[in-house]
Design an enzyme around this catalytic site. Structure first.
Site, PDB file in Angstrom:
ATOM      1  N   GLU A 124      -4.336   2.796   7.078  1.00 43.83           N
ATOM      2  CA  GLU A 124      -4.169   2.746   5.610  1.00 43.83           C
ATOM      3  C   GLU A 124      -4.799   3.998   5.007  1.00 43.83           C
ATOM      4  O   GLU A 124      -4.274   4.588   4.079  1.00 43.83           O
ATOM      5  CB  GLU A 124      -4.843   1.495   5.044  1.00 43.83           C
ATOM      6  CG  GLU A 124      -4.683   1.389   3.531  1.00 43.83           C
ATOM      7  CD  GLU A 124      -5.096   0.034   2.968  1.00 43.83           C
ATOM      8  OE1 GLU A 124      -4.836  -1.002   3.612  1.00 43.83           O
ATOM      9  OE2 GLU A 124      -5.690   0.029   1.872  1.00 43.83           O
ATOM     10  N   SER A 156     -10.232   0.293   3.629  1.00 42.95           N
ATOM     11  CA  SER A 156      -9.617  -0.223   4.865  1.00 42.95           C
ATOM     12  C   SER A 156      -9.168   0.901   5.788  1.00 42.95           C
ATOM     13  O   SER A 156      -8.555   1.866   5.343  1.00 42.95           O
ATOM     14  CB  SER A 156      -8.409  -1.087   4.530  1.00 42.95           C
ATOM     15  OG  SER A 156      -8.811  -2.202   3.796  1.00 42.95           O
ATOM     16  N   ARG A 168       0.836  -1.222   0.000  1.00 40.95           N
ATOM     17  CA  ARG A 168       0.000   0.000   0.000  1.00 40.95           C
ATOM     18  C   ARG A 168       0.867   1.268   0.000  1.00 40.95           C
ATOM     19  O   ARG A 168       0.536   2.252   0.665  1.00 40.95           O
ATOM     20  CB  ARG A 168      -0.956   0.044   1.194  1.00 40.95           C
ATOM     21  CG  ARG A 168      -1.958  -1.048   1.257  1.00 40.95           C
ATOM     22  CD  ARG A 168      -2.894  -1.119   0.044  1.00 40.95           C
ATOM     23  NE  ARG A 168      -3.541  -2.395   0.052  1.00 40.95           N
ATOM     24  CZ  ARG A 168      -3.002  -3.474  -0.549  1.00 40.95           C
ATOM     25  NH1 ARG A 168      -1.889  -3.393  -1.240  1.00 40.95           N
ATOM     26  NH2 ARG A 168      -3.601  -4.635  -0.494  1.00 40.95           N
TER      27      ARG A 168
HETATM   28  C1  FAD Z   1     -15.578   0.238  -0.973  1.00 46.57           C
HETATM   29  C2  FAD Z   1     -14.091   0.386  -1.052  1.00 46.57           C
HETATM   30  C3  FAD Z   1     -13.305  -0.741  -1.243  1.00 46.57           C
HETATM   31  C4  FAD Z   1     -11.915  -0.624  -1.286  1.00 46.57           C
HETATM   32  N1  FAD Z   1     -11.176  -1.766  -1.481  1.00 46.57           N
HETATM   33  C5  FAD Z   1      -9.825  -1.671  -1.567  1.00 46.57           C
HETATM   34  C6  FAD Z   1      -9.030  -2.847  -1.804  1.00 46.57           C
HETATM   35  O1  FAD Z   1      -9.523  -3.966  -1.972  1.00 46.57           O
HETATM   36  N2  FAD Z   1      -7.690  -2.686  -1.862  1.00 46.57           N
HETATM   37  C7  FAD Z   1      -7.082  -1.464  -1.716  1.00 46.57           C
HETATM   38  O2  FAD Z   1      -5.850  -1.389  -1.805  1.00 46.57           O
HETATM   39  N3  FAD Z   1      -7.818  -0.347  -1.482  1.00 46.57           N
HETATM   40  C8  FAD Z   1      -9.163  -0.409  -1.407  1.00 46.57           C
HETATM   41  N4  FAD Z   1      -9.910   0.718  -1.186  1.00 46.57           N
HETATM   42  C9  FAD Z   1      -9.237   2.008  -0.938  1.00 46.57           C
HETATM   43  C10 FAD Z   1      -9.052   2.911  -2.186  1.00 46.57           C
HETATM   44  O3  FAD Z   1     -10.026   2.657  -3.169  1.00 46.57           O
HETATM   45  C11 FAD Z   1      -7.668   2.717  -2.800  1.00 46.57           C
HETATM   46  O4  FAD Z   1      -6.653   3.134  -1.898  1.00 46.57           O
HETATM   47  C12 FAD Z   1      -7.476   3.469  -4.118  1.00 46.57           C
HETATM   48  O5  FAD Z   1      -6.220   3.137  -4.640  1.00 46.57           O
HETATM   49  C13 FAD Z   1      -7.579   4.987  -3.939  1.00 46.57           C
HETATM   50  O6  FAD Z   1      -7.859   5.557  -5.203  1.00 46.57           O
HETATM   51  P1  FAD Z   1      -8.410   7.063  -5.314  1.00 46.57           P
HETATM   52  O7  FAD Z   1      -8.428   7.441  -6.734  1.00 46.57           O
HETATM   53  O8  FAD Z   1      -9.703   7.193  -4.591  1.00 46.57           O
HETATM   54  O9  FAD Z   1      -7.257   7.835  -4.566  1.00 46.57           O
HETATM   55  P2  FAD Z   1      -7.378   8.938  -3.415  1.00 46.57           P
HETATM   56  O10 FAD Z   1      -8.037   8.336  -2.220  1.00 46.57           O
HETATM   57  O11 FAD Z   1      -7.971  10.167  -3.984  1.00 46.57           O
HETATM   58  O12 FAD Z   1      -5.827   9.185  -3.125  1.00 46.57           O
HETATM   59  C14 FAD Z   1      -5.031   8.153  -2.556  1.00 46.57           C
HETATM   60  C15 FAD Z   1      -3.556   8.571  -2.622  1.00 46.57           C
HETATM   61  O13 FAD Z   1      -3.162   8.682  -3.985  1.00 46.57           O
HETATM   62  C16 FAD Z   1      -2.595   9.966  -4.246  1.00 46.57           C
HETATM   63  N5  FAD Z   1      -2.941  10.322  -5.629  1.00 46.57           N
HETATM   64  C17 FAD Z   1      -4.155  10.246  -6.216  1.00 46.57           C
HETATM   65  N6  FAD Z   1      -4.083  10.642  -7.497  1.00 46.57           N
HETATM   66  C18 FAD Z   1      -2.793  10.991  -7.727  1.00 46.57           C
HETATM   67  C19 FAD Z   1      -2.085  11.484  -8.869  1.00 46.57           C
HETATM   68  N7  FAD Z   1      -2.680  11.709 -10.046  1.00 46.57           N
HETATM   69  N8  FAD Z   1      -0.770  11.758  -8.729  1.00 46.57           N
HETATM   70  C20 FAD Z   1      -0.128  11.547  -7.555  1.00 46.57           C
HETATM   71  N9  FAD Z   1      -0.732  11.060  -6.448  1.00 46.57           N
HETATM   72  C21 FAD Z   1      -2.054  10.788  -6.536  1.00 46.57           C
HETATM   73  C22 FAD Z   1      -3.228  10.879  -3.213  1.00 46.57           C
HETATM   74  O14 FAD Z   1      -2.439  12.025  -2.988  1.00 46.57           O
HETATM   75  C23 FAD Z   1      -3.288   9.949  -2.009  1.00 46.57           C
HETATM   76  O15 FAD Z   1      -2.032   9.890  -1.377  1.00 46.57           O
HETATM   77  C24 FAD Z   1     -11.307   0.630  -1.146  1.00 46.57           C
HETATM   78  C25 FAD Z   1     -12.110   1.783  -0.976  1.00 46.57           C
HETATM   79  C26 FAD Z   1     -13.483   1.666  -0.937  1.00 46.57           C
HETATM   80  C27 FAD Z   1     -14.312   2.911  -0.760  1.00 46.57           C
END
Ligand code: FAD
Length: 257
Positions: free
Chosen positions: A252, A182, A132
């Site tokens: 996380e 998570s 992660r």
């Molecule tokens: C229902 C649900 C289920 C989930 N299941 C999982 C799972 O099975 N496994 C898992 O690992 N996670 C899971 N997650 C958590 C989440 O979806 C992940 O961490 C995902 O990778 C985050 O994507 P996001 O676009 O929402 O990023 P954000 O939450 O918007 O950002 C996350 C991080 O990425 C950085 N970031 C985003 N975009 C950029 C960019 N363009 N350039 C540089 N940095 C950037 C942000 O600064 C931040 O540090 C889940 C979430 C939900 C709501």
């Protein structure tokens, strides 16, 4: 929102203190906190490119849209992430993973814009993927495009695999509730959901938030939960768990203060 690569370069020439956000599915931001500039990449920043089994997409694209392309072009490998409300950029920055698979395993290269405005393609190795985490957690670079190395399949098989992933997720996670994914990372050799369940947290209600009845490591907003409500529950659980087991749980979810 940054709409074009030129806008990203211009922004990064002399950026203020900022934070990139994808779909915000792993972030809780304190509205009264220090981060004043929050930037997002437009889903339309780049057009997709397909070369054999390599698929390149813009970082602002949702995984749902990306999977539609994978299905259309018969490219398999990302189905394990189906149903999650995440962007490609967020998934790469977090090294999204589940069921023993991580996005970093199928990333071939990533285009970034660094402070000063330099554009660079990083190899998967240079992204320093870990559990992660990635280099994007410590460097405030903007991910603009991601190239995945996928494998050939058929649209029918990919669709079946997407459906199976969503079904599995719906059984195990509160996918349709107000949640951010998570709360804590797994401690070495342990499954945090099971640990919290064994300690009686599954379904436990706090002020405005509740630990999911499906999965104890998911926090639901059951009312009008504030940043402070979320933070205080996380700290309370950390303190209680360390007292009972000696294990320090690391969040996380990103609490942006
Ligand atoms: C229902 C649900 C289920 C989930 N299941 C999982 C799972 O099975 N496994 C898992 O690992 N996670 C899971 N997650 C958590 C989440 O979806 C992940 O961490 C995902 O990778 C985050 O994507 P996001 O676009 O929402 O990023 P954000 O939450 O918007 O950002 C996350 C991080 O990425 C950085 N970031 C985003 N975009 C950029 C960019 N363009 N350039 C540089 N940095 C950037 C942000 O600064 C931040 O540090 C889940 C979430 C939900 C709501």
């Amino acid at each position: 929102m940054l709409e074009t690569i030129d806008e990203v370069v211009e922004f990064m020439k002399d950026p203020p203190i900022f934070m990139m956000v994808g779909k915000g599915s792993n972030i809780v931001i304190n509205p009264e906190g220090n981060v004043r500039t929050i930037m997002q990449i437009s889903p339309y920043l780049s057009k997709e490119i397909i070369e054999n089994t390599f698929l390149t997409v813009g970082s602002g694209m949702s995984i749902t849209r990306c999977l539609s392309l994978c299905q259309k072009y018969g490219l398999s490998g990302l189905e394990f992430a189906a149903g999650v409300p995440a962007s490609i950029g967020g998934m790469v920055a977090m090294n999204f993973g589940c069921w023993g698979i991580e996005v970093g395993n199928i990333v071939s290269r990533v285009r970034v814009v660094k402070k000063g405005g330099a554009i660079q393609w990083l190899t998967s190795k240079e992204c320093q993927f870990g559990y992660r985490t990635s280099i994007f957690q410590s460097q405030n670079w903007v991910v603009t495009d991601v190239q995945f190395c996928l494998s050939k399949s058929t649209p029918e098989d990919i669709q079946a695999s997407i459906k199976a992933s969503i079904k599995q997720r719906l059984n195990k996670q509160p996918l349709r509730d107000k949640t951010f994914g998570s709360i804590f990372k797994n401690p070495p050799g342990q499954h945090v959901g099971k640990l919290l369940e064994d300690l009686g947290y599954k379904g436990k209600q706090f002020q405005n938030v509740q630990l999911s009845r499906k999965h104890a490591n998911f926090l639901l907003n059951t009312g009008k939960a504030t940043f402070q409500d979320v933070k205080s529950v996380i700290v309370t659980i950390q303190e209680e768990v360390i007292t009972q087991t000696g294990i320090h749980l690391k969040p996380e979810v990103h609490l942006v203060t």
